[in-house]
Design an enzyme around this catalytic site. Structure first.
Site, mmCIF file in Angstrom:
data_model
loop_
_atom_site.group_PDB
_atom_site.id
_atom_site.type_symbol
_atom_site.label_atom_id
_atom_site.label_comp_id
_atom_site.label_asym_id
_atom_site.label_seq_id
_atom_site.Cartn_x
_atom_site.Cartn_y
_atom_site.Cartn_z
ATOM 1 N N ASP A 72 0.813 -1.214 0.000
ATOM 2 C CA ASP A 72 0.000 0.000 0.000
ATOM 3 C C ASP A 72 0.853 1.273 0.000
ATOM 4 O O ASP A 72 2.070 1.233 0.226
ATOM 5 C CB ASP A 72 -0.938 0.007 1.214
ATOM 6 C CG ASP A 72 -0.268 -0.468 2.502
ATOM 7 O OD1 ASP A 72 0.971 -0.418 2.579
ATOM 8 O OD2 ASP A 72 -0.981 -0.864 3.421
ATOM 9 N N ASN A 139 -7.417 -2.780 14.493
ATOM 10 C CA ASN A 139 -8.802 -3.079 14.118
ATOM 11 C C ASN A 139 -8.899 -4.314 13.214
ATOM 12 O O ASN A 139 -9.934 -4.580 12.630
ATOM 13 C CB ASN A 139 -9.458 -1.865 13.450
ATOM 14 C CG ASN A 139 -8.799 -1.511 12.113
ATOM 15 O OD1 ASN A 139 -7.931 -2.239 11.622
ATOM 16 N ND2 ASN A 139 -9.217 -0.414 11.516
ATOM 17 N N HIS A 141 -7.138 -4.792 10.422
ATOM 18 C CA HIS A 141 -6.884 -4.584 8.994
ATOM 19 C C HIS A 141 -5.578 -5.237 8.561
ATOM 20 O O HIS A 141 -4.657 -5.451 9.348
ATOM 21 C CB HIS A 141 -6.952 -3.091 8.619
ATOM 22 C CG HIS A 141 -5.776 -2.259 9.015
ATOM 23 N ND1 HIS A 141 -5.846 -0.893 9.134
ATOM 24 C CD2 HIS A 141 -4.485 -2.574 9.314
ATOM 25 C CE1 HIS A 141 -4.660 -0.430 9.472
ATOM 26 N NE2 HIS A 141 -3.822 -1.426 9.584
ATOM 27 N N GLU A 146 -9.763 -2.098 5.477
ATOM 28 C CA GLU A 146 -10.368 -1.771 6.762
ATOM 29 C C GLU A 146 -11.620 -2.618 6.983
ATOM 30 O O GLU A 146 -12.161 -3.184 6.024
ATOM 31 C CB GLU A 146 -10.746 -0.284 6.773
ATOM 32 C CG GLU A 146 -9.571 0.656 6.524
ATOM 33 C CD GLU A 146 -8.629 0.796 7.724
ATOM 34 O OE1 GLU A 146 -8.543 -0.131 8.550
ATOM 35 O OE2 GLU A 146 -7.966 1.843 7.818
HETATM 36 C C1 F6R Z 1 1.453 -1.334 6.182
HETATM 37 C C2 F6R Z 1 0.222 -2.097 6.326
HETATM 38 C C3 F6R Z 1 -0.576 -2.085 7.589
HETATM 39 C C4 F6R Z 1 0.263 -2.396 8.831
HETATM 40 C C5 F6R Z 1 -0.605 -2.368 10.085
HETATM 41 C C6 F6R Z 1 0.216 -2.581 11.331
HETATM 42 O O1 F6R Z 1 2.000 -1.524 4.893
HETATM 43 O O2 F6R Z 1 -0.145 -2.719 5.406
HETATM 44 O O3 F6R Z 1 -1.637 -2.996 7.478
HETATM 45 O O4 F6R Z 1 0.837 -3.665 8.685
HETATM 46 O O5 F6R Z 1 -1.243 -1.129 10.168
HETATM 47 O O6 F6R Z 1 1.068 -1.483 11.488
HETATM 48 P P1 F6R Z 1 2.233 -1.455 12.582
HETATM 49 O O7 F6R Z 1 3.196 -2.515 12.169
HETATM 50 O O8 F6R Z 1 2.821 -0.079 12.454
HETATM 51 O O9 F6R Z 1 1.586 -1.742 13.880
#
Ligand code: F6R
Length: 247
Positions: A72, A139, A141, A146
């Site tokens: 992303d 959450n 995701h 989401e």
């Molecule tokens: C980032 C991504 C997100 C993160 C998730 C956890 O490329 O795809 O889904 O993996 O938000 O983020 P952290 O590792 O910062 O807790």
């Protein structure tokens, strides 16, 4: 289809990163031309540091025949912006561990819908992702998929959930108004198409999402629960992230 779910719980973030590093080192040695799906965020930071340091200092591993696709990128954020995922990947991995080719969605593209279609086409032309690395949001995701009423398919422009904006504000000096509200993300269908998935979670703030993804209902309201139906997933958790799935 035979399915393989592996779950490993290690004491802490450092052990989690070491374990992921060893797994990727083995995989990259066996499959030098593999196509990787990569994540950003806090979770893979130490893994990327271990990987780039080993590549640079040992001379025993290289990713220069491999290809990568990031999950992303924020929309309307210049790739050169210090908080873009382009910058993150360059600083955390690519500058010392370059791939033959690395792809990250262009959130500044004039036509974002076309950019998403092009991204899916590039993944297809590469032969598809062999190993997808994932983190998980509080959450539930994965990527920027989401909680939602329906499962997403290919790459698309997603609206960030308020809880994600609040979680990611820590990168933007704590100011939620600075966090982009949209992102281009690979969809659940793209993630599920990967041959193998490695998902990592560290910290008590991830424990409920991990529990729901592994033991809860298979529902797009908890996007990571899609992995219940993937044939080859490894969950790598530290004790805190695993605290609600243990006795
Ligand atoms: C980032 C991504 C997100 C993160 C998730 C956890 O490329 O795809 O889904 O993996 O938000 O983020 P952290 O590792 O910062 O807790």
């Amino acid at each position: 289809m035979a399915s393989r779910l592996s779950l490993k719980v290690v004491p802490d973030y450092e052990a989690l990163s070491q374990e992921a590093f060893e797994k990727i080192k083995r995989f990259a040695t066996l499959h030098p031309q593999a196509v990787y799906g990569l994540a950003t965020g806090s979770t893979p930071e130490r893994l990327y540091q271990l990987l780039r340091t080993y590549i640079k200092e040992s001379g025993k591993l290289s990713l220069t025949q491999a290809t990568s696709f990031n999950l992303d990128e924020y929309s309307k954020l210049d790739p050169k912006h210090p908080l873009s995922y382009h910058t993150f990947m360059w600083e955390n991995l690519f500058f010392e561990a370059p791939f033959k080719s690395s792809h990250i969605p262009n959130g500044m593209a004039e036509d974002l819908v076309q950019e998403c279609l092009n991204y899916d086409l590039l993944i297809k032309q590469s032969g598809g992702i062999k190993l997808q690395i994932l983190g998980i949001g509080e959450n539930g995701h994965i990527g920027f998929n989401e909680p939602s009423e329906t499962w997403s398919e290919g790459t698309y422009v997603a609206d960030l959930h308020p809880s994600t904006i609040s979680a990611n504000a820590r990168f933007f000096g704590g100011d939620q108004s600075k966090v982009p509200t949209q992102a281009i993300t690979m969809g659940i269908g793209s993630i599920m198409a990967a041959k193998q998935i490695l998902i990592m979670a560290s910290g008590a703030n991830k424990a409920e999402a991990v529990r729901a993804a592994l033991l809860g209902k298979h529902t797009p309201e908890l996007p990571a629960s899609c992995l219940q139906r993937h044939p080859n997933v490894t969950w790598l958790l530290d004790k805190e992230a695993a605290s609600l799935i243990r006795d």
